[in-house]
Design an enzyme around this catalytic site. Structure first.
Site, PDB file in Angstrom:
ATOM      1  N   HIS A   8       0.889  -1.174   0.053  1.00 46.54           N
ATOM      2  CA  HIS A   8       0.006   0.021  -0.044  1.00 46.54           C
ATOM      3  C   HIS A   8       0.835   1.391   0.098  1.00 46.54           C
ATOM      4  CE1 HIS A   8       0.992   0.768   4.205  1.00 46.54           C
ATOM      5  NE2 HIS A   8       0.573  -0.670   4.527  1.00 46.54           N
ATOM      6  N   GLU A  80      -2.171  -7.394   7.634  1.00 43.89           N
ATOM      7  CA  GLU A  80      -1.020  -7.940   8.302  1.00 43.89           C
ATOM      8  C   GLU A  80      -1.201  -8.422   9.497  1.00 43.89           C
ATOM      9  OE1 GLU A  80       0.804  -4.130   8.470  1.00 43.89           O
ATOM     10  OE2 GLU A  80      -0.468  -3.446  10.149  1.00 43.89           O
TER      11      GLU A  80
END
Length: 100
Positions: A8, A80
């Site tokens: 990202h 994550e």
């Protein structure tokens, strides 16, 4: 077949080296990075976009989706690791203390 793995764009917490909470969005710079990435990859023949459902990943994928016309498939398994009580802590502070 090629597989592109893309992280990202920048968040304020990335920039400040803080263990970010799950709901962290892209910073203004991160949004610009996502748009640049989308423009750069728009002619690469992308046929599928698979992304984490975390806001920062979704925002990055959205820029690519808008440029290519490919729908995003969100997958929570791509999130994550959950760092629990460490989220929101500055990395420099974590390095300076004992974390059991």
């Amino acid at each position: 077949m090629s597989l592109l793995m893309i992280r990202h764009g920048e968040t304020a917490f990335n920039r400040d080296r803080v263990m970010q909470p799950a709901e962290t969005p892209l910073s203004d710079r991160g949004k610009e990075q996502a748009i640049y990435l989308a423009q750069r990859l728009s002619t690469e023949g992308i046929t599928r976009i698979l992304a984490s459902d975390l806001p920062r990943a979704a925002m990055t994928a959205q820029a690519l989706s808008e440029k290519t016309g490919i729908d995003i498939e969100f997958e929570s398994l791509l999130q994550e690791r959950n760092f629990g009580r460490l989220r929101g802590q500055r990395c420099i502070d974590l390095a300076a203390r004992d974390i059991d």
